[in-house]
Design an enzyme around this catalytic site. Structure first.
Site, PDB file in Angstrom:
ATOM      1  N   CYS A   1      49.246   4.889 -28.333  1.00 14.94           N
ATOM      2  CA  CYS A   1      48.508   4.774 -29.600  1.00 14.94           C
ATOM      3  C   CYS A   1      47.263   5.645 -29.496  1.00 14.94           C
ATOM      4  O   CYS A   1      46.262   5.241 -28.924  1.00 14.94           O
ATOM      5  CB  CYS A   1      48.125   3.329 -29.866  1.00 14.94           C
ATOM      6  N   LEU A   2      47.355   6.839 -30.025  1.00 17.31           N
ATOM      7  CA  LEU A   2      46.230   7.777 -29.948  1.00 17.31           C
ATOM      8  C   LEU A   2      46.201   8.559 -31.252  1.00 17.31           C
ATOM      9  O   LEU A   2      47.224   9.099 -31.683  1.00 17.31           O
ATOM     10  CB  LEU A   2      46.437   8.711 -28.739  1.00 17.31           C
TER      11      LEU A   2
END
Lengths: 393, 164
Positions: free
Chosen positions: B91-92
């Site tokens: 999750c970036l």
């Protein structure tokens, strides 16, 4: 503002991790080209602006715009194409050293504007706004504005739609509950159009208040709610009390009933429940007192479990008007009740109260039976029934 | 002439080979036939609980690269609030909404490496790790991460070759 590749995307707490996430050789390249460009300072061209973005965020500080011809090693920052291996028109749309093919940049801008057509696209390094010359017709502009307006209003419409649906359901439920409680003729007279503001507000509140009446948190507000909606000229003490008075008295009756129920059976009920819990300390009555701490913990667990069967409480609360009406009509069959309480509404209210009392009695009995059942259980030793077993086999 | 995606990827590969990055032990296509699937080996940052570990990343590049971001996930198990323990999903923001073509595969990998030491527990994919951080149990968090680093990421880099 979205993060740029040339400024750390993640909040860096420690000073030493200044590893900005881009390749080291890229900076060197940029620095080299910056130095080259700095030597030949050229006046403003029409394609670039110096007005936007006064703060320089990139590692390279270029003060004045430069034309494309000054850049020797052209490399498109989007496709990495160079003059030797790619074709296309070169553009230098911002004040930093990023140059690219016009086609590549237009693709990127189009992609960015896919969701919101009016979005302004900036250079990811220096935040310069890209300036485009484009042929727009007024028609296209109108369409774009409408399109993005629709796009951004969809969530609000969804919320509105859901709220509206819930309200309509609530109103229908409320109307149906009122008709069942006061009888068809009186109910239809009550709900006759045009609706007063009282009906408009109270109908959707009916299911909500029914559900809240099952929760402890509603105790302090419940008695106030009828006061908001009842016409005070109807509040006369008559015998039997008129419907308005009955409605205003019901929340008080609820509080008194709950309070006395807890005083009378609360402790007993808790001890029964405790006996059904694993690891309870109270089942060995002999050393019961030292388990106080443990018991309190168990009580917390039980409260939490009670809260979890919310679905049961909600359905029960919503069924109450219909069950009351059923019990009420049952009461109406007896002539002496009919003569004392002539109207349907009061019979139904009485029916509801009777049902609640009846339900609580059944509940208590069930809990008592279960606790007793648990207490009476013992595990047989194998030796005691080994003979039977071999016999069966 | 090669298509623009391959051209850019070949150049990225050359850039990496010209100046290898000490924090990125490996960055190359998995096979010679398909340039759209890459593999990277990330080295854990020194003085973090990830020190000493090597994590294999699988990089899937869309045909529209670099307009669209590459899909990067961990093949080696890693314990991190913003990385799914089961699937390795990351999750970036730069791999999703904040992507821009100025990123390269190498810089994206370095961003992931930076994420390791700068977790964001408010948007977790690994709730257990995130909860430790949110409760302020840094010692518990670090020892948990260290344990998983030891278990999966040290001297085990060959194990996942087959899955890539």
């Amino acid at each position: 503002m979205s993060s740029t590749p040339f400024s750390p995307i993640i909040r860096v707490d420690r000073g030493e991790s200044s590893t900005t996430p881009f390749a080291v050789n890229d900076i060197n390249d940029l620095q080299r080209s910056a130095n080259l460009i700095d030597e030949n300072i050229i006046t403003t061209t029409t394609t670039t602006t110096t007005t936007t973005s006064s703060t320089q965020t990139g590692p390279v500080a270029l003060r004045l715009p430069v034309t494309l011809e000054q850049v020797d090693d052209k490399r498109c920052w989007i496709c990495f194409g160079e003059e030797s291996d790619s074709v296309g028109k070169w553009v230098r749309p911002c004040k930093c050293s990023l140059i690219c093919h016009e086609e590549c940049l237009l693709n990127w801008i189009t992609e960015n504007q896919k969701s919101t057509a009016l979005k302004k696209v900036r250079c990811p390094q220096c935040r310069t706004l890209y300036h485009l010359t484009e042929r727009t017709s007024p028609l296209l502009r109108v369409f774009t504005i409408i399109d993005s307006a629709i796009q951004s209003s969809i969530p609000y419409f969804t919320i509105f739609g859901v709220t509206f649906a819930v309200a309509v359901t609530n109103i229908h439920y409320g109307a149906y509950a009122i008709i069942t409680m006061v009888g068809v003729e009186d109910g239809e007279r009550l709900l006759e159009e045009p609706w007063s503001w009282r009906i408009c507000f109270t109908l959707p509140l009916v299911p909500i208040l029914l559900i809240f009446s099952r929760a402890r948190i509603a105790d302090p507000v419940m008695p106030l709610i009828p006061m908001l909606f009842i016409r005070y000229d109807q509040l006369r003490t008559t015998m039997p009390p008129n419907p308005s008075l009955t409605i205003s008295l019901l929340p008080w009756a609820r509080i008194v009933y709950n309070y006395s129920y807890n005083r009378l059976f609360g402790r007993l009920e808790a001890s029964w429940r405790r006996q059904l819990e694993p690891y309870n300390t109270s089942s060995d009555v002999e050393n019961g007192e030292n388990g106080n701490e443990r018991r309190r913990e168990n009580q917390d667990v039980l409260d939490r479990l009670d809260r979890s069967n919310a679905g049961r409480k909600i359905v029960g609360a919503l069924c109450l008007p219909f069950i009351s009406a059923m019990v009420g009509s049952l009461l109406g069959r007896f002539s002496f009740i009919r003569s004392r309480i002539p109207d349907t509404f009061h019979r139904n209210v009485l029916g509801g109260c009777l049902f609640i009392v009846f339900k609580d009695i059944v509940n208590l009995t069930y809990k008592y039976q279960r606790a007793r059942h648990r207490r009476s259980r013992h595990v047989k030793n194998y030796a005691d029934f080994a003979n039977e077993e071999t016999f069966i086999l | 002439m090669v298509d623009p995606v391959s051209r850019r990827l070949i150049k990225e590969l050359k850039d990496y080979q010209k100046e290898p990055n000490p924090d990125l032990a490996e960055l190359s296509p998995v096979s010679d036939d398909n340039i759209l699937i890459w593999k990277a080996v990330l080295r854990g940052e020194v003085d973090t609980p990830y020190e000493g570990g090597n994590w294999i990343l699988r990089i899937e590049i869309p045909k529209t690269y670099p307009i669209h971001p590459p899909k990067i996930k961990f093949l080696t198990k890693i314990c991190h609030p913003n990385i799914s323990f089961k699937t390795g999903e990351i999750c970036l923001d730069i791999l999703k909404t904040a992507w821009s073509p100025a990123w390269t595969l190498q810089s994206a990998c370095m961003a992931i490496r930076l994420l390791l030491s700068n977790p964001e527990p408010t948007s977790p994919l690994n709730c257990d790790a995130a909860n430790l951080l949110r409760c302020g149990d840094f010692m518990g968090y670090e020892s948990l991460v260290r344990m998983y680093t030891q278990l999966f990421a040290i001297n085990q880099s060959s194990e996942y070759e087959g899955t890539s």
